[in-house]
Scaffold this active site. Structure first.
Site, PDB file in Angstrom:
ATOM      1  N   LYS A  65      13.252  38.145   4.300  1.00  0.00           N
ATOM      2  CA  LYS A  65      13.605  36.758   4.022  1.00  0.00           C
ATOM      3  C   LYS A  65      12.439  35.955   3.432  1.00  0.00           C
ATOM      4  O   LYS A  65      11.296  36.058   3.873  1.00  0.00           O
ATOM      5  CB  LYS A  65      14.098  36.058   5.290  1.00  0.00           C
ATOM      6  CG  LYS A  65      15.414  36.567   5.805  1.00  0.00           C
ATOM      7  CD  LYS A  65      16.545  36.418   4.789  1.00  0.00           C
ATOM      8  CE  LYS A  65      16.904  34.979   4.485  1.00  0.00           C
ATOM      9  NZ  LYS A  65      17.536  34.282   5.640  1.00  0.00           N
ATOM     10  N   ARG A  79       0.838  -1.205   0.000  1.00  0.00           N
ATOM     11  CA  ARG A  79       0.000   0.000   0.000  1.00  0.00           C
ATOM     12  C   ARG A  79       0.869   1.250   0.000  1.00  0.00           C
ATOM     13  O   ARG A  79       0.573   2.239  -0.674  1.00  0.00           O
ATOM     14  CB  ARG A  79      -0.915   0.009   1.228  1.00  0.00           C
ATOM     15  CG  ARG A  79      -2.067  -0.988   1.188  1.00  0.00           C
ATOM     16  CD  ARG A  79      -2.971  -0.810   2.393  1.00  0.00           C
ATOM     17  NE  ARG A  79      -3.651   0.481   2.369  1.00  0.00           N
ATOM     18  CZ  ARG A  79      -4.156   1.082   3.458  1.00  0.00           C
ATOM     19  NH1 ARG A  79      -4.007   0.515   4.647  1.00  0.00           N
ATOM     20  NH2 ARG A  79      -4.768   2.224   3.360  1.00  0.00           N
ATOM     21  N   SER A 115      11.286  35.121   8.146  1.00  0.00           N
ATOM     22  CA  SER A 115      12.157  35.153   9.313  1.00  0.00           C
ATOM     23  C   SER A 115      11.471  35.908  10.439  1.00  0.00           C
ATOM     24  O   SER A 115      10.685  36.818  10.194  1.00  0.00           O
ATOM     25  CB  SER A 115      13.483  35.851   8.961  1.00  0.00           C
ATOM     26  OG  SER A 115      14.192  36.223  10.128  1.00  0.00           O
ATOM     27  N   ASN A 138      12.786  32.138   2.812  1.00  0.00           N
ATOM     28  CA  ASN A 138      13.668  30.971   2.852  1.00  0.00           C
ATOM     29  C   ASN A 138      13.092  29.794   2.057  1.00  0.00           C
ATOM     30  O   ASN A 138      11.868  29.605   2.025  1.00  0.00           O
ATOM     31  CB  ASN A 138      13.902  30.547   4.302  1.00  0.00           C
ATOM     32  CG  ASN A 138      14.648  31.591   5.097  1.00  0.00           C
ATOM     33  OD1 ASN A 138      15.589  32.200   4.596  1.00  0.00           O
ATOM     34  ND2 ASN A 138      14.223  31.814   6.336  1.00  0.00           N
ATOM     35  N   ARG A 156      14.770 -17.785  13.214  1.00  0.00           N
ATOM     36  CA  ARG A 156      14.031 -16.669  13.807  1.00  0.00           C
ATOM     37  C   ARG A 156      15.040 -15.619  14.272  1.00  0.00           C
ATOM     38  O   ARG A 156      16.075 -15.960  14.835  1.00  0.00           O
ATOM     39  CB  ARG A 156      13.182 -17.127  15.006  1.00  0.00           C
ATOM     40  CG  ARG A 156      12.293 -16.048  15.613  1.00  0.00           C
ATOM     41  CD  ARG A 156      11.103 -15.702  14.699  1.00  0.00           C
ATOM     42  NE  ARG A 156      10.134 -16.781  14.690  1.00  0.00           N
ATOM     43  CZ  ARG A 156       9.571 -17.269  13.572  1.00  0.00           C
ATOM     44  NH1 ARG A 156       9.909 -16.766  12.393  1.00  0.00           N
ATOM     45  NH2 ARG A 156       8.686 -18.236  13.622  1.00  0.00           N
TER      46      ARG A 156
END
Length: 462
Positions: free
Chosen positions: A283, A121, A277, A285, A316
């Site tokens: 900023k 899955r 920021s 980023n 095992r």
């Protein structure tokens, strides 16, 4: 009751909802219940138990009948969860069928079969993400097929390329990852039913038929040779997940570098305060790219343990098995998280083609040095051309001039003015097979089909 896991800021910021659901506590229990239901149905179909017993077991082996707190309490005491799970299933069966639950099987049969269901899955979800990422990259490759930009080696400008061509190499890597995943899918989607020591003696004379029918019910492949202590299948799953994060990290690293203020060619998508920021208002980023790199850092560290789990000895494991319980779900989650961030960037990246053109001239046109050497080579030989252009490049840097400005002077000093061409090659003329690289990468991507999901894989859905 299970102990709560420590808080992880990485999962909080970059976790993948699909993978988290696939490897959640309830989904894990459900995978074991699916294996127990299929075992009972298979045994009834070949006459090992009565059909009425199988029907009762199927009705009892439902998630709503499981007391999770008691299950984890028992698991901590026993060391494994299946004994407690079987007792709870049996408690919901009438007399008779309650003695047929888990008939002839062992704990690892159920846990390995359930884990294989979860891993398949997981691979389906990852394949869907790879498809979306590849489609987005293919669109960008074609959109910017003619966008000439500096190619870079050792972090320095090298020769011209196009944004389409350089992105095409990443697209082709995504294609290879998708092919690897699809090739591994059938190997990983395999049942485990060989009993306590790998001989399946407890299943009796109809063990082979029981296992084959159980695999059919679950939509899995039959394992005609046991793999309960041969964990290369888990390592293959984990390695695929970890290398996919590496592919995303490569993408993220390029975006981080190209979005540097001094370069400014490609950027992540923008919305208010994305990548902001707390102190520097300007900023923006590259937060998705940073997460891709960070996720790959963790995945690479975990991948180093994949070889270790293959050490399981004899019939095992004695400790290696427990390591898998952490490695497999986390590597699946890391792959999904990295791909999720990569998709965001690939679908919404901002590309400044004008800045790319301007950056071609940043170093006085020295990015055209190889092109100039190759243009001069037929007349004076490659080595002589190399030396001439090397001297011109050195002088251009020293004098703060362009390569084209100093070349006539250097050629004249070396008595080679008559060998200079009337017109020097331009960046747009010197991108080689860029168009071919773009067309081939897109064509090869388009040729990769969707994952061929085996019928019945929805067995987890009761």
């Amino acid at each position: 009751m299970s102990t709560a896991a420590p808080f992880s800021l990485l999962w909080q910021n970059a976790g993948d909802a699909a993978q988290a659901d696939i490897f959640s506590a309830d989904a894990t229990i459900e995978s074991w219940l699916a294996a127990e239901r299929a075992l009972a149905q298979a045994q009834a179909s070949v006459g090992v138990i009565e059909q009425s017993d199988a029907d009762a077991i199927v009705a009892a082996a439902q998630l709503d009948n499981i007391d999770r707190d008691q299950l984890w309490k028992d698991a901590k005491n026993v060391g494994y969860p299946i004994l407690g799970l079987v007792r709870q299933i049996s408690a919901h069966c009438p007399p008779g069928p309650d003695g047929r639950v888990h008939y002839g099987a062992t704990t690892q049969d159920i846990m390995d079969t359930g884990l294989a269901l979860q891993m398949t899955r997981s691979l389906q979800a990852i394949d869907a993400q790879l498809a979306r990422l590849g489609d987005a990259l293919a669109a960008r490759v074609q959109e910017y097929a003619d966008a000439v930009m500096p190619g870079r080696t050792h972090a320095q400008q090298a020769v011209p390329t196009t944004f389409g061509a350089t992105t095409a190499t990443l697209l082709d890597q995504v294609r290879r990852q998708r092919e690897r995943l699809q090739q591994a899918y059938d190997r990983i989607n395999v049942i485990s039913l060989y009993g306590a020591g790998g001989t399946n003696a407890a299943e009796g004379p109809k063990s082979t038929q029981t296992r084959a029918k159980m695999a059919e019910i679950l939509g899995m492949a039959d394992a005609e040779v046991p793999w309960h202590v041969d964990r290369d299948l888990l390592s293959e799953y984990g390695w695929i997940c970890s290398t996919i994060t590496g592919t995303c990290a490569k993408f993220g690293r390029n975006i981080v570098d190209l979005s540097r203020t001094e370069i400014g060619e490609v950027f992540e998508p923008y919305n208010s305060h994305r990548g902001a920021s707390s102190t520097m208002p300007q900023k923006v980023n590259p937060i998705s790219s940073e997460l891709m790199i960070g996720v790959a850092t963790v995945a690479g560290a975990l991948a180093s343990a994949l070889v270790r789990i293959q050490e399981s000895g004899h019939e095992r494991a004695a400790g290696e098995w427990q390591g898998e319980w952490f490695l497999v779900p986390n590597l699946g989650n890391l792959a999904g998280a990295a791909l999720g961030e990569a998709i965001v960037v690939a679908e919404q990246m901002r590309v400044d083609t004008e800045r790319m053109k301007a950056n071609l001239e940043l170093d006085g046109g020295l990015i055209m040095a190889e092109a100039m050497m190759i243009q001069l080579a037929p007349a004076m030989g490659r080595e002589h051309a190399h030396d001439l252009v090397y001297e011109a490049a050195t002088r251009a840097r020293t004098e703060g001039k362009t390569l084209n400005e100093v070349m006539p002077t250097v050629a004249e000093e070396q008595g080679k003015s008559d060998l200079l061409p009337e017109k020097l090659v331009t960046a747009a003329d010197y991108v080689g097979e860029a168009d071919h690289i773009v067309s081939r990468a897109v064509a090869q991507w388009d040729a990769v089909g969707a994952l061929d999901v085996l019928p019945g894989i929805d067995a987890l859905a009761r």
